[in-house]
Design a protein around this motif. Structure first.
Motif, PDB file in Angstrom:
ATOM      1  N   ARG A 138       0.810  -1.213   0.000  1.00  0.00           N
ATOM      2  CA  ARG A 138       0.000   0.000   0.000  1.00  0.00           C
ATOM      3  C   ARG A 138       0.845   1.267   0.000  1.00  0.00           C
ATOM      4  N   PHE A 139       2.165   1.146   0.162  1.00  0.00           N
ATOM      5  CA  PHE A 139       3.019   2.315   0.150  1.00  0.00           C
ATOM      6  C   PHE A 139       3.738   2.484  -1.189  1.00  0.00           C
ATOM      7  N   THR A 140       3.467   1.639  -2.156  1.00  0.00           N
ATOM      8  CA  THR A 140       4.092   1.761  -3.460  1.00  0.00           C
ATOM      9  C   THR A 140       3.100   2.326  -4.451  1.00  0.00           C
ATOM     10  N   LYS A 141       3.519   2.432  -5.717  1.00  0.00           N
ATOM     11  CA  LYS A 141       2.677   3.022  -6.740  1.00  0.00           C
ATOM     12  C   LYS A 141       1.580   2.059  -7.164  1.00  0.00           C
ATOM     13  N   CYS A 142       0.563   2.636  -7.786  1.00  0.00           N
ATOM     14  CA  CYS A 142      -0.581   1.855  -8.242  1.00  0.00           C
ATOM     15  C   CYS A 142      -0.141   0.833  -9.280  1.00  0.00           C
ATOM     16  N   ASP A 143      -0.562  -0.433  -9.108  1.00  0.00           N
ATOM     17  CA  ASP A 143      -0.208  -1.493 -10.045  1.00  0.00           C
ATOM     18  C   ASP A 143      -0.717  -1.192 -11.449  1.00  0.00           C
ATOM     19  N   VAL A 144      -1.945  -0.649 -11.532  1.00  0.00           N
ATOM     20  CA  VAL A 144      -2.526  -0.369 -12.842  1.00  0.00           C
ATOM     21  C   VAL A 144      -1.723   0.707 -13.567  1.00  0.00           C
ATOM     22  N   CYS A 145      -1.409   1.787 -12.861  1.00  0.00           N
ATOM     23  CA  CYS A 145      -0.651   2.882 -13.484  1.00  0.00           C
ATOM     24  C   CYS A 145       0.708   2.394 -13.977  1.00  0.00           C
ATOM     25  N   VAL A 146       1.410   1.653 -13.129  1.00  0.00           N
ATOM     26  CA  VAL A 146       2.738   1.164 -13.506  1.00  0.00           C
ATOM     27  C   VAL A 146       2.646   0.213 -14.690  1.00  0.00           C
ATOM     28  N   ALA A 147       1.659  -0.711 -14.638  1.00  0.00           N
ATOM     29  CA  ALA A 147       1.529  -1.707 -15.700  1.00  0.00           C
ATOM     30  C   ALA A 147       1.220  -1.049 -17.043  1.00  0.00           C
ATOM     31  N   LEU A 148       0.305  -0.085 -17.050  1.00  0.00           N
ATOM     32  CA  LEU A 148      -0.051   0.572 -18.298  1.00  0.00           C
ATOM     33  C   LEU A 148       1.124   1.382 -18.860  1.00  0.00           C
ATOM     34  N   LYS A 149       1.842   2.061 -17.996  1.00  0.00           N
ATOM     35  CA  LYS A 149       2.998   2.834 -18.452  1.00  0.00           C
ATOM     36  C   LYS A 149       4.077   1.925 -19.032  1.00  0.00           C
ATOM     37  N   GLU A 150       4.307   0.787 -18.384  1.00  0.00           N
ATOM     38  CA  GLU A 150       5.317  -0.142 -18.886  1.00  0.00           C
ATOM     39  C   GLU A 150       4.896  -0.737 -20.222  1.00  0.00           C
ATOM     40  N   GLU A 151       3.601  -1.065 -20.350  1.00  0.00           N
ATOM     41  CA  GLU A 151       3.126  -1.629 -21.615  1.00  0.00           C
ATOM     42  C   GLU A 151       3.216  -0.599 -22.745  1.00  0.00           C
ATOM     43  N   LYS A 152       2.914   0.650 -22.439  1.00  0.00           N
ATOM     44  CA  LYS A 152       2.999   1.685 -23.464  1.00  0.00           C
ATOM     45  C   LYS A 152       4.442   1.885 -23.919  1.00  0.00           C
ATOM     46  N   ALA A 153       5.371   1.818 -22.950  1.00  0.00           N
ATOM     47  CA  ALA A 153       6.777   2.002 -23.296  1.00  0.00           C
ATOM     48  C   ALA A 153       7.337   0.828 -24.080  1.00  0.00           C
ATOM     49  N   SER A 154       6.692  -0.336 -23.973  1.00  0.00           N
ATOM     50  CA  SER A 154       7.238  -1.530 -24.608  1.00  0.00           C
ATOM     51  C   SER A 154       6.675  -1.793 -26.006  1.00  0.00           C
ATOM     52  N   THR A 155       5.720  -0.994 -26.442  1.00  0.00           N
ATOM     53  CA  THR A 155       5.112  -1.236 -27.752  1.00  0.00           C
ATOM     54  C   THR A 155       5.363  -0.056 -28.686  1.00  0.00           C
ATOM     55  N   MET A 156       5.421  -0.358 -29.984  1.00  0.00           N
ATOM     56  CA  MET A 156       5.559   0.680 -31.001  1.00  0.00           C
ATOM     57  C   MET A 156       4.272   0.832 -31.812  1.00  0.00           C
ATOM     58  N   ASP A 157       3.272   0.039 -31.499  1.00  0.00           N
ATOM     59  CA  ASP A 157       2.012   0.066 -32.232  1.00  0.00           C
ATOM     60  C   ASP A 157       1.203   1.286 -31.800  1.00  0.00           C
ATOM     61  N   PRO A 158       0.904   2.235 -32.713  1.00  0.00           N
ATOM     62  CA  PRO A 158       0.161   3.438 -32.327  1.00  0.00           C
ATOM     63  C   PRO A 158      -1.252   3.134 -31.846  1.00  0.00           C
ATOM     64  N   GLU A 159      -1.888   2.076 -32.375  1.00  0.00           N
ATOM     65  CA  GLU A 159      -3.231   1.736 -31.928  1.00  0.00           C
ATOM     66  C   GLU A 159      -3.214   1.236 -30.485  1.00  0.00           C
ATOM     67  N   VAL A 160      -2.199   0.446 -30.147  1.00  0.00           N
ATOM     68  CA  VAL A 160      -2.078  -0.030 -28.777  1.00  0.00           C
ATOM     69  C   VAL A 160      -1.801   1.138 -27.836  1.00  0.00           C
ATOM     70  N   LYS A 161      -0.933   2.047 -28.239  1.00  0.00           N
ATOM     71  CA  LYS A 161      -0.641   3.223 -27.418  1.00  0.00           C
ATOM     72  C   LYS A 161      -1.892   4.055 -27.181  1.00  0.00           C
ATOM     73  N   SER A 162      -2.692   4.201 -28.230  1.00  0.00           N
ATOM     74  CA  SER A 162      -3.926   4.967 -28.104  1.00  0.00           C
ATOM     75  C   SER A 162      -4.897   4.297 -27.127  1.00  0.00           C
ATOM     76  N   LEU A 163      -5.014   2.987 -27.224  1.00  0.00           N
ATOM     77  CA  LEU A 163      -5.886   2.260 -26.309  1.00  0.00           C
ATOM     78  C   LEU A 163      -5.402   2.402 -24.875  1.00  0.00           C
ATOM     79  N   ILE A 164      -4.107   2.273 -24.654  1.00  0.00           N
ATOM     80  CA  ILE A 164      -3.565   2.407 -23.302  1.00  0.00           C
ATOM     81  C   ILE A 164      -3.839   3.797 -22.746  1.00  0.00           C
TER      82      ILE A 164
END
Length: 526
Positions: A138-164
């Motif tokens: 409970r003292f760390t960052k939100c799992d959802v926020c971190v996961a979405l940011k990491e997924e956005k950084a790991s993809t080059m697909d503009p449609e996936v980035k837009s969805l994220i």
């Protein structure tokens, strides 16, 4: 992108993934699509999945194999489950739910209308994130926020980035709305303290509060054991702040929360009819059937007419009480805080200077009522209550306490509307006994051995004789008293109930006097 589902790895036996097909009759273009249901052995996997209005649900995995979970009032399956509510997080949008047990993240805030391709991409993202096994803290960052940011950084697909980006926007929108509800409750209590009570309760990180705490850590004493203390902070908005310390001699469970609520009510001169209580999502301490049943008992006994219990989105629970904790941590950092009394004085000074000079206080808990075991025989079984974030407790037409809930506080309707969720089977008998203190988490032998070494070390020259005498008295006399089995204390709830009754009678008497006065002054006939 359409073949993304084929690429998903379902061979991992630990995931226990079962695939079920969902068809939609709202569009000819939409093909049958697949939804992941984790832990196919769970009873929840037998339930139907609603696919109306192109709504796709990631079902919640609920482990019903442990009797201990059911006994403790933790999430479980059973006949008295909270029914799943209709989608209403954001009007006009479909509800995409992937509950936290499905992938370790709280996805149930997402309610975007997704196309066939977007749905497949989102589904693929959820599965990838689920395999990551995010750790809860409970003292760390939100799992959802971190996961979405990491997924956005790991993809080059503009449609996936837009969805994220759309998923992140939705996540933040719900978070802001939930926080605003808390702000509204806080302002109501500040503006009308005779009608509303607003309280937030949370615990401070324990690693900040070990005593003795020296400004400079010496190599020769760095491995020595110290006394762990725990602070539960409360803000009673518009009134005062109270800190409750313990020495780890009591379990940090629902008893701690209920005892602190009881102490807060003792401190009040008058108790308003409506109570707002804000907690974090810890099921061990707050989000369980015992706490809800205790609030139900307060409502049935007339202490409150209504109680609202709210939980912010997991990973976004940092609020004003945490700001107080931050001030405390910064204040003791770089200082020599040698004794427990010094720590309590520092915290009291911060509470008085930053919140209320007159009413704020600090207490060291020396007794705890076993409210959990007292109310357990009559507490109704609740299941799936880990999912909603807003709860309302009030009386039904028969005077019994009923529980209603919303997935999010911004939802339009309290569920169930018929008041069928009763919190108490009967009145609890007698009064609670006392919780027996334990030294399991204290390691008393190490404390008795290491603390004298630390304060008497030749390399530690900042400890005064007065502080050494304090520790000698504490270790030989005070500490054994805190660990001794407590005698039965007077149950304070009766006085709280009488206090509320006196207030109600005074209010009625005042109204009666006003009516008589209006008759004699002629105002009654205007």
């Amino acid at each position: 992108m359409a073949n993304a589902v084929e690429d998903l790895d379902t061979s991992d036996s630990d995931s226990s993934i079962d695939i079920i097909e969902i068809s939609s009759d709202t569009s000819e273009e939409l093909q049958p699509r697949k939804v992941f249901v984790l832990d196919s052995s769970s009873e929840s996997s037998d339930s139907e999945v609603d696919n109306s209005e192109q709504s796709f649900h990631f079902a919640e995995s609920l482990d019903s194999s442990s009797d201990e979970k059911s006994e403790n009032g933790l999430p479980n399956t059973g006949e008295n489950q909270l029914p799943q509510p209709p989608s209403q997080a954001l009007p006009g949008r479909n509800y995409l739910a992937a509950f936290e047990n499905s992938c370790g993240c709280e996805w149930d805030c997402l309610s975007l209308r997704l196309s066939q391709e977007d749905f497949v991409v989102a589904q693929h993202l959820f599965e990838k994130i689920g395999k990551r096994g995010a750790q809860e803290n409970r003292f760390t960052k939100c799992d959802v926020c971190v996961a979405l940011k990491e997924e956005k950084a790991s993809t080059m697909d503009p449609e996936v980035k837009s969805l994220i980006d759309r998923l992140m926007e939705e996540h933040n929108t719900v978070n802001i709305a939930e926080r605003q509800t808390y702000f509204d409750h806080r302002e109501l209590a500040r503006g009308q303290p005779d009608k509303y009570l607003s309280v937030i309760v949370d615990g401070m990180a324990q690693n900040k509060l070990c005593i003795p705490r020296l400004a400079q850590t010496r190599k020769s004493t760095s491995g020595l054991w110290s006394l762990r203390t725990h602070l539960t902070g409360t803000l009673v908005h518009g009134r005062h702040a109270i800190g409750y310390f313990d020495l780890m001699q009591y379990p940090h469970d629902s008893n701690l929360t209920m005892n602190i609520v009881l102490r807060i009510l003792q401190e009040l001169d008058q108790i308003p009819d409506t109570g707002f209580f804000q907690f974090d999502n810890c099921f061990r301490e707050n989000k369980n059937k015992f706490v809800f049943s205790f609030f139900g008992y307060l409502v049935e006994e007339g202490v409150f007419n209504e109680v609202f219990v709210n939980f912010l989105m997991r990973g976004h629970t940092h609020e004003d009480i945490d700001q107080v904790f931050s001030v405390i941590a910064n204040n003791i950092s770089g200082k020599n805080v040698v004794t427990v009394d010094e720590l309590l004085d520092i915290v009291l000074g911060i509470l008085k200077s930053g919140y209320s000079r007159s009413g704020s206080s600090v207490h060291l808990l020396d007794r705890m009522f076993d409210i959990r075991d007292w109310i357990k025989p009559v507490a109704a079984d609740l299941h799936n209550h880990s999912v909603p974030h807003a709860f309302k407790i009030s009386k039904d037409e028969t005077g019994c306490a009923k529980l209603q809930y919303k997935i999010w506080s911004t939802d339009t309707e309290w569920i169930p509307t018929d008041g069928s969720l009763k919190l108490l089977k009967a009145k609890p008998l007698g009064i609670p006994g006392m919780v027996v203190p334990s030294d399991v988490k204290m390691n008393v032998n190490k404390i008795l051995e290491d603390i004298p070494k630390l304060i008497n070390s030749s390399t530690v020259r900042v400890v005064t004789e007065e502080q050494k005498n304090w520790w000698e008295d504490f270790l030989s006399s005070t500490l054994p008293q805190y660990l001794a089995e407590q005698q039965q204390a007077e149950w304070p709830l009766q006085e709280i109930i009488h206090k509320k009754l006196r207030r109600n009678m005074e209010t009625l008497a005042g109204l009666h006097f006003q009516r008589i006065s209006s008759i004699f002054t002629g105002e009654h006939f205007i």
